[in-house]
Design a protein around this motif. Structure first.
Motif, PDB file in Angstrom:
ATOM      1  N   GLN A   3      47.543  47.280  37.320  1.00  0.00           N
ATOM      2  CA  GLN A   3      47.828  47.957  38.593  1.00  0.00           C
ATOM      3  C   GLN A   3      49.252  48.499  38.554  1.00  0.00           C
ATOM      4  O   GLN A   3      50.223  47.739  38.547  1.00  0.00           O
ATOM      5  CB  GLN A   3      47.662  46.991  39.764  1.00  0.00           C
ATOM      6  N   PRO A   4      49.391  49.846  38.508  1.00  0.00           N
ATOM      7  CA  PRO A   4      50.729  50.447  38.431  1.00  0.00           C
ATOM      8  C   PRO A   4      51.462  50.508  39.774  1.00  0.00           C
ATOM      9  O   PRO A   4      52.680  50.695  39.813  1.00  0.00           O
ATOM     10  CB  PRO A   4      50.449  51.851  37.900  1.00  0.00           C
ATOM     11  N   SER A   5      50.769  50.332  40.898  1.00  0.00           N
ATOM     12  CA  SER A   5      51.381  50.478  42.222  1.00  0.00           C
ATOM     13  C   SER A   5      51.468  49.131  42.935  1.00  0.00           C
ATOM     14  O   SER A   5      50.595  48.275  42.814  1.00  0.00           O
ATOM     15  CB  SER A   5      50.547  51.427  43.082  1.00  0.00           C
ATOM     16  N   ALA A   6      52.530  48.978  43.738  1.00  0.00           N
ATOM     17  CA  ALA A   6      52.719  47.753  44.509  1.00  0.00           C
ATOM     18  C   ALA A   6      51.822  47.772  45.743  1.00  0.00           C
ATOM     19  O   ALA A   6      51.411  48.826  46.222  1.00  0.00           O
ATOM     20  CB  ALA A   6      54.184  47.631  44.930  1.00  0.00           C
ATOM     21  N   GLY A   7      51.487  46.594  46.268  1.00  0.00           N
ATOM     22  CA  GLY A   7      50.759  46.456  47.520  1.00  0.00           C
ATOM     23  C   GLY A   7      49.304  46.863  47.467  1.00  0.00           C
ATOM     24  O   GLY A   7      48.740  47.225  48.504  1.00  0.00           O
ATOM     25  N   SER A  10      43.376  45.721  44.694  1.00  0.00           N
ATOM     26  CA  SER A  10      42.571  45.529  43.489  1.00  0.00           C
ATOM     27  C   SER A  10      43.281  46.128  42.277  1.00  0.00           C
ATOM     28  O   SER A  10      44.253  46.868  42.420  1.00  0.00           O
ATOM     29  CB  SER A  10      41.186  46.159  43.658  1.00  0.00           C
ATOM     30  N   CYS A  11      42.758  45.822  41.130  1.00  0.00           N
ATOM     31  CA  CYS A  11      43.304  46.346  39.881  1.00  0.00           C
ATOM     32  C   CYS A  11      42.379  47.423  39.315  1.00  0.00           C
ATOM     33  O   CYS A  11      41.223  47.541  39.720  1.00  0.00           O
ATOM     34  CB  CYS A  11      43.459  45.221  38.864  1.00  0.00           C
ATOM     35  N   LEU A  12      42.889  48.183  38.369  1.00  0.00           N
ATOM     36  CA  LEU A  12      42.141  49.254  37.710  1.00  0.00           C
ATOM     37  C   LEU A  12      41.676  48.796  36.334  1.00  0.00           C
ATOM     38  O   LEU A  12      42.412  48.093  35.629  1.00  0.00           O
ATOM     39  CB  LEU A  12      43.035  50.497  37.555  1.00  0.00           C
ATOM     40  N   ASP A  13      40.471  49.194  35.972  1.00  0.00           N
ATOM     41  CA  ASP A  13      39.995  48.912  34.618  1.00  0.00           C
ATOM     42  C   ASP A  13      40.729  49.803  33.624  1.00  0.00           C
ATOM     43  O   ASP A  13      40.999  50.978  33.908  1.00  0.00           O
ATOM     44  CB  ASP A  13      38.494  49.206  34.496  1.00  0.00           C
TER      45      ASP A  13
END
Length: 174
Positions: A3-7, A10-13
């Motif tokens: 996950q490149p962004s805060a807050g 969920s996470c990205l595959d």
């Protein structure tokens, strides 16, 4: 996942051609040359299979060696890893991990080929991995192609020269 962004909730595959090796990552990593990843959300990349190579980073597919060439090593990074099949051998199909010896009755005089050549009528090939065919000797003949030996002339017949295809060409003995 990453996950490149805060807050975020969920996470990205990880994308194909990329991986994320551990939890808590903010970026995905490109697969190195010699490796690939066809799936999303993976923790590692796959080495290029034998008979294949991956020549750049971030790839989702491996590249097969061309017919007539082979590669017995995994993780190859260049088409230069694909070796021409030796004379007497072939490499088929595409993506071969090894070269294959031509069978008796066939031969291959050239390197980098995908098919063996059948011995002609009047000739034979007795060994595996042969680079040439041999003519039948005086007193012998061979009417068929792809043979590993010659036939002896029948009683009452003879073969006066090498490489006779057919016993009908033989003269009757006196």
């Amino acid at each position: 996942t990453y996950q490149p962004s805060a807050g975020q909730s969920s996470c990205l595959d990880a994308d194909p051609g990329h991986y994320v090796p551990s939890t808590g990552q903010s970026a995905q990593t490109e697969c190195a040359a010699g490796t690939y990843q066809p799936s999303t959300g993976q923790p590692s990349c796959l080495d290029a299979d034998a008979g294949h190579y991956v020549d750049s980073t971030g790839q989702s597919e491996q590249i097969a060696c061309h017919v007539g060439t082979y590669n017995s090593v995994t993780g190859s990074i260049s088409v230069d890893a694909c070796i021409l099949a030796d004379p007497g051998y072939i490499a088929y199909p595409e993506g071969s991990a090894q070269q294959t010896a031509c069978l008796p009755g066939t031969y291959q005089p050239s390197s980098g080929q995908s098919t063996c050549v059948n011995a002609n009528p009047g000739y034979f090939v007795s060994n595996y991995a042969s680079t040439s065919q041999s003519p039948c000797q005086i007193g012998q003949y061979q009417p068929s192609s792809s043979q590993s030996s010659c036939l002896f002339a029948n009683a009452g017949h003879y073969v006066p020269i090498q490489a006779q295809e057919n016993q009908s060409h033989l003269a009757a003995g006196h």
